[in-house]
Structures are given as C-alpha cells and as structure tokens.
Motif scaffolding. Structure first.
Motif, PDB file in Angstrom:
ATOM      1  N   VAL A 231       0.840  -1.205   0.000  1.00 51.50           N
ATOM      2  CA  VAL A 231       0.000   0.000   0.000  1.00 51.50           C
ATOM      3  C   VAL A 231       0.873   1.253   0.000  1.00 51.50           C
ATOM      4  O   VAL A 231       0.628   2.202  -0.758  1.00 51.50           O
ATOM      5  CB  VAL A 231      -0.959  -0.005   1.209  1.00 51.50           C
ATOM      6  CG1 VAL A 231      -1.620   1.359   1.379  1.00 51.50           C
ATOM      7  CG2 VAL A 231      -2.032  -1.075   1.030  1.00 51.50           C
ATOM      8  N   CYS A 232       1.902   1.261   0.850  1.00 55.12           N
ATOM      9  CA  CYS A 232       2.799   2.418   0.911  1.00 55.12           C
ATOM     10  C   CYS A 232       3.540   2.606  -0.409  1.00 55.12           C
ATOM     11  O   CYS A 232       3.680   3.743  -0.891  1.00 55.12           O
ATOM     12  CB  CYS A 232       3.798   2.247   2.059  1.00 55.12           C
ATOM     13  SG  CYS A 232       3.077   2.401   3.711  1.00 55.12           S
ATOM     14  N   ARG A 233       4.007   1.522  -0.991  1.00 56.81           N
ATOM     15  CA  ARG A 233       4.726   1.627  -2.260  1.00 56.81           C
ATOM     16  C   ARG A 233       3.828   2.190  -3.356  1.00 56.81           C
ATOM     17  O   ARG A 233       4.223   3.105  -4.088  1.00 56.81           O
ATOM     18  CB  ARG A 233       5.244   0.254  -2.678  1.00 56.81           C
ATOM     19  CG  ARG A 233       6.016   0.247  -3.991  1.00 56.81           C
ATOM     20  CD  ARG A 233       6.278  -1.164  -4.464  1.00 56.81           C
ATOM     21  NE  ARG A 233       5.032  -1.880  -4.698  1.00 56.81           N
ATOM     22  CZ  ARG A 233       4.969  -3.180  -4.995  1.00 56.81           C
ATOM     23  NH1 ARG A 233       6.086  -3.895  -5.066  1.00 56.81           N
ATOM     24  NH2 ARG A 233       3.805  -3.766  -5.194  1.00 56.81           N
ATOM     25  N   ASN A 234       2.626   1.654  -3.481  1.00 59.06           N
ATOM     26  CA  ASN A 234       1.722   2.119  -4.532  1.00 59.06           C
ATOM     27  C   ASN A 234       1.278   3.562  -4.292  1.00 59.06           C
ATOM     28  O   ASN A 234       1.080   4.319  -5.245  1.00 59.06           O
ATOM     29  CB  ASN A 234       0.507   1.195  -4.608  1.00 59.06           C
ATOM     30  CG  ASN A 234       0.865  -0.193  -5.109  1.00 59.06           C
ATOM     31  OD1 ASN A 234       1.882  -0.376  -5.770  1.00 59.06           O
ATOM     32  ND2 ASN A 234       0.041  -1.176  -4.794  1.00 59.06           N
ATOM     33  N   GLN A 235       1.155   3.942  -3.024  1.00 61.97           N
ATOM     34  CA  GLN A 235       0.794   5.321  -2.712  1.00 61.97           C
ATOM     35  C   GLN A 235       1.905   6.276  -3.128  1.00 61.97           C
ATOM     36  O   GLN A 235       1.653   7.326  -3.727  1.00 61.97           O
ATOM     37  CB  GLN A 235       0.506   5.456  -1.212  1.00 61.97           C
ATOM     38  CG  GLN A 235       0.211   6.873  -0.751  1.00 61.97           C
ATOM     39  CD  GLN A 235      -1.073   7.432  -1.350  1.00 61.97           C
ATOM     40  OE1 GLN A 235      -1.994   6.687  -1.648  1.00 61.97           O
ATOM     41  NE2 GLN A 235      -1.123   8.741  -1.548  1.00 61.97           N
ATOM     42  N   LEU A 236       3.151   5.907  -2.848  1.00 64.66           N
ATOM     43  CA  LEU A 236       4.282   6.748  -3.232  1.00 64.66           C
ATOM     44  C   LEU A 236       4.443   6.821  -4.747  1.00 64.66           C
ATOM     45  O   LEU A 236       4.878   7.841  -5.287  1.00 64.66           O
ATOM     46  CB  LEU A 236       5.560   6.216  -2.600  1.00 64.66           C
ATOM     47  CG  LEU A 236       5.693   6.385  -1.076  1.00 64.66           C
ATOM     48  CD1 LEU A 236       6.907   5.641  -0.558  1.00 64.66           C
ATOM     49  CD2 LEU A 236       5.771   7.865  -0.703  1.00 64.66           C
ATOM     50  N   LEU A 237       4.098   5.751  -5.423  1.00 59.44           N
ATOM     51  CA  LEU A 237       4.181   5.733  -6.884  1.00 59.44           C
ATOM     52  C   LEU A 237       2.996   6.432  -7.545  1.00 59.44           C
ATOM     53  O   LEU A 237       2.999   6.642  -8.761  1.00 59.44           O
ATOM     54  CB  LEU A 237       4.273   4.286  -7.393  1.00 59.44           C
ATOM     55  CG  LEU A 237       5.569   3.529  -7.076  1.00 59.44           C
ATOM     56  CD1 LEU A 237       5.442   2.073  -7.489  1.00 59.44           C
ATOM     57  CD2 LEU A 237       6.769   4.181  -7.755  1.00 59.44           C
ATOM     58  N   GLY A 238       1.967   6.746  -6.750  1.00 61.51           N
ATOM     59  CA  GLY A 238       0.793   7.418  -7.285  1.00 61.51           C
ATOM     60  C   GLY A 238      -0.135   6.510  -8.056  1.00 61.51           C
ATOM     61  O   GLY A 238      -0.914   6.987  -8.903  1.00 61.51           O
ATOM     62  N   ILE A 239      -0.089   5.209  -7.776  1.00 61.77           N
ATOM     63  CA  ILE A 239      -0.934   4.269  -8.511  1.00 61.77           C
ATOM     64  C   ILE A 239      -1.938   3.560  -7.598  1.00 61.77           C
ATOM     65  O   ILE A 239      -2.636   2.641  -8.041  1.00 61.77           O
ATOM     66  CB  ILE A 239      -0.072   3.213  -9.238  1.00 61.77           C
ATOM     67  CG1 ILE A 239       0.760   2.409  -8.234  1.00 61.77           C
ATOM     68  CG2 ILE A 239       0.810   3.872 -10.283  1.00 61.77           C
ATOM     69  CD1 ILE A 239       1.535   1.262  -8.865  1.00 61.77           C
ATOM     70  N   LEU A 240      -2.000   3.977  -6.329  1.00 57.44           N
ATOM     71  CA  LEU A 240      -2.936   3.346  -5.402  1.00 57.44           C
ATOM     72  C   LEU A 240      -4.358   3.798  -5.718  1.00 57.44           C
ATOM     73  O   LEU A 240      -4.643   4.988  -5.801  1.00 57.44           O
ATOM     74  CB  LEU A 240      -2.579   3.701  -3.961  1.00 57.44           C
ATOM     75  CG  LEU A 240      -3.407   3.009  -2.872  1.00 57.44           C
ATOM     76  CD1 LEU A 240      -3.151   1.498  -2.894  1.00 57.44           C
ATOM     77  CD2 LEU A 240      -3.076   3.589  -1.502  1.00 57.44           C
ATOM     78  N   THR A 241      -5.245   2.843  -5.883  1.00 59.68           N
ATOM     79  CA  THR A 241      -6.644   3.128  -6.197  1.00 59.68           C
ATOM     80  C   THR A 241      -7.539   2.465  -5.154  1.00 59.68           C
ATOM     81  O   THR A 241      -7.112   1.528  -4.462  1.00 59.68           O
ATOM     82  CB  THR A 241      -7.014   2.594  -7.585  1.00 59.68           C
ATOM     83  OG1 THR A 241      -6.880   1.153  -7.591  1.00 59.68           O
ATOM     84  CG2 THR A 241      -6.114   3.198  -8.656  1.00 59.68           C
ATOM     85  N   PRO A 242      -8.785   2.919  -5.032  1.00 58.77           N
ATOM     86  CA  PRO A 242      -9.717   2.260  -4.109  1.00 58.77           C
ATOM     87  C   PRO A 242      -9.888   0.774  -4.408  1.00 58.77           C
ATOM     88  O   PRO A 242     -10.082  -0.032  -3.485  1.00 58.77           O
ATOM     89  CB  PRO A 242     -11.018   3.030  -4.337  1.00 58.77           C
ATOM     90  CG  PRO A 242     -10.579   4.389  -4.800  1.00 58.77           C
ATOM     91  CD  PRO A 242      -9.363   4.136  -5.625  1.00 58.77           C
ATOM     92  N   THR A 243      -9.813   0.401  -5.680  1.00 54.75           N
ATOM     93  CA  THR A 243      -9.931  -1.015  -6.047  1.00 54.75           C
ATOM     94  C   THR A 243      -8.789  -1.826  -5.459  1.00 54.75           C
ATOM     95  O   THR A 243      -8.978  -2.940  -4.957  1.00 54.75           O
ATOM     96  CB  THR A 243      -9.937  -1.168  -7.581  1.00 54.75           C
ATOM     97  OG1 THR A 243     -11.016  -0.409  -8.130  1.00 54.75           O
ATOM     98  CG2 THR A 243     -10.101  -2.631  -7.971  1.00 54.75           C
ATOM     99  N   MET A 244      -7.569  -1.269  -5.516  1.00 59.31           N
ATOM    100  CA  MET A 244      -6.408  -1.945  -4.928  1.00 59.31           C
ATOM    101  C   MET A 244      -6.585  -2.120  -3.427  1.00 59.31           C
ATOM    102  O   MET A 244      -6.308  -3.193  -2.874  1.00 59.31           O
ATOM    103  CB  MET A 244      -5.136  -1.138  -5.186  1.00 59.31           C
ATOM    104  CG  MET A 244      -4.581  -1.255  -6.585  1.00 59.31           C
ATOM    105  SD  MET A 244      -2.981  -0.393  -6.691  1.00 59.31           S
ATOM    106  CE  MET A 244      -2.588  -0.689  -8.422  1.00 59.31           C
ATOM    107  N   VAL A 245      -7.046  -1.078  -2.763  1.00 56.68           N
ATOM    108  CA  VAL A 245      -7.239  -1.137  -1.315  1.00 56.68           C
ATOM    109  C   VAL A 245      -8.257  -2.212  -0.963  1.00 56.68           C
ATOM    110  O   VAL A 245      -8.047  -3.006  -0.041  1.00 56.68           O
ATOM    111  CB  VAL A 245      -7.682   0.229  -0.768  1.00 56.68           C
ATOM    112  CG1 VAL A 245      -7.996   0.119   0.720  1.00 56.68           C
ATOM    113  CG2 VAL A 245      -6.597   1.282  -1.009  1.00 56.68           C
TER     114      VAL A 245
END
Length: 266
Positions: A231-245
């Motif tokens: 989650v932290c990695r994807n957030q820093l990369l700007g690719i975290l989405t509600p679907t991923m969560v």
C-alpha cells in the motif's frame, strides 16, 4: 560466447548447488552452524558482486554505480539465505527440511538468473521482473524470520526486544530494497519506511500474546506487513486506487479468517 558470460552462467547454476550441498552437510553433521552461514554468505556475496558488475568501462562513476547496485541487489538473496537457514534449524521433520532446502535452492537460482539477465540482456529484460520476484521472495523471508523469532522466544526464552530488534533490521532492509527497486529514492521513501517499521513492531508485540503456534503468528505478521508495504509503495508511486485497497483488504480478510478458523487456540 565470451568468458565473462560463461563465468556468470557458472555462478548462476553453481552457487545454488553449493548452497544446497552446504545445507545438506549441515543437517548431516548437525554442527558447524556458523561455518555454514559464513560459506553461504560468501557464495551469495561473490555471485551477486560479479553478476551486477557491468562489462563496459571502469570509470569512477561506473564503479560507484556498481557498488551501490551491488548492495541493493544483495539484500534479498542474502537475507533469504540467512532466514532460510534459521527456519531449517527449527524444523524437526526431516522431509520438511528437505522440501525447504530444495525450494530455497530453486529460489536462489531464480534470483541469480534474474539478476544476470538484468545486466546481460538489458534490452529484452522485463522492467518489473526483479521487482515481482524480490517482493515474493521478501515475503517468504519475512515469514521465515518471524517464525524463527517467535519460536526462539517460546522455546529458548530469548529476549522479546532482541528478537524484535533483529526482525526490525531485516524488515527495514527488505522494505528499503522493495521501494528502491520500484524506483523510489530514500529521500521519498524514508517516512514510509519508518511508518512500516512502527506498525510492524506494534503488530509483532500484539501477536506475541496470542495463544497459538509461532507459525500462525508469523503468517499473520506477514499478511499485515506485506499489505502495508504494498500500500505504501503504490501510494508513493501514485498508482494506489480504491480497487487496490479493497483487494488488499479482501485478501487479508480471507487469510486471517482461514487462520482463525483452522488454527489451534489455547
């Protein structure tokens, strides 16, 4: 085919085989623990050093680049070898020990072959190949490390704080390597590493008091840590989405639910 390519192929195939022999001899004689660990460390360190060495130029900039890449690529295979060795020590069943040794040997070959391809076939190398492989390998390493820590606390009365600190060092190195291979610099990732470490220590302490086996505790710790890192990695990369969560939460819920329903309590 150049001598350099042949030598690297020998390293890719020979290092895991020698590691396999070292583990088997260790089980056979049931001693020389530190000697085997030193041999395994030397094998991995030497193999990664030559596999990450670029064949072009010898300028100071290229030497510095090789040095930095070397240590970062070494984190996953080296910690995996160490934690696998510790995990083999706590297994009592000979067949399980053999399964782990064979599996670790295959994983060692995959990692070294992947590193070799990255530096010798850079044009056709899939960009996320090592990232995916190291992420999965790091997950296994965390599970092995947590199992060893919880078992030593339960069976050998080892200090909780000593084990927590040792685990924290391993996790910090693996987290840094995971974020670096994803293209994140330490300047961007340091706060995430601290947050992950704090959550890890908290979860480690909470799970310590659950009345079940150290395997179950290690699995639950792995689930929480693995999801937090991703989650932290994807957030820093700007690719975290509600679907991923939602997907991460679903995976965590299913695994924790299965553990709670099947684990032996008390």
């Amino acid at each position: 085919m150049t001598h350099s390519v042949i030598f690297k192929r020998l390293l890719v195939w020979g290092t895991p085989v020698l590691g396999f022999v070292a583990w088997e001899e260790w089980l056979r004689w049931e001693r020389a623990v530190w000697e085997v660990l030193i041999i395994l460390t030397w094998l991995e360190a030497t193999a990664v050093w030559y596999l990450t060495k670029r064949s072009v130029g010898v300028s100071s900039t290229q030497k510095r680049l090789h040095h930095n890449e070397y240590w970062r690529f070494l984190i996953s295979p080296l910690t995996f070898v160490w934690m696998t060795s510790g995990y083999i020590m706590i297994l009592e069943n000979w067949w399980w020990q053999q399964i782990i040794i064979v599996g670790a040997t295959v994983c060692g070959w995959l990692v070294l072959a992947n590193i070799a391809d990255r530096f010798t076939r850079s044009a056709s190398y899939p960009p996320q190949s090592f990232e995916t492989l190291s992420t999965n390998l790091n997950a296994v390493t965390i599970f092995f490390a947590a199992t060893v820590a919880y078992s030593w606390i339960a069976l050998l009365n080892t200090s909780v704080w000593v084990m927590a600190l040792a685990l924290l060092v391993v996790l910090t190195a693996l987290t840094y390597q995971t974020l670096w291979i994803a293209g994140l610099s330490l300047a961007r990732a340091w706060l995430a590493i601290i947050v992950i470490d704090l959550l890890f220590v908290e979860l480690f302490w909470v799970l310590l008091w659950l009345p079940n086996t150290y395997y179950v505790k290690a699995l639950l710790l792995l689930v929480g840590t693995y999801i937090t890192i991703n989650v932290c990695r994807n957030q820093l990369l700007g690719i975290l989405t509600p679907t991923m969560v939602r997907r991460y939460l679903l995976i965590a819920t299913v695994i924790v639910g299965l553990v709670v329903l099947t684990a032996q309590w008390g």
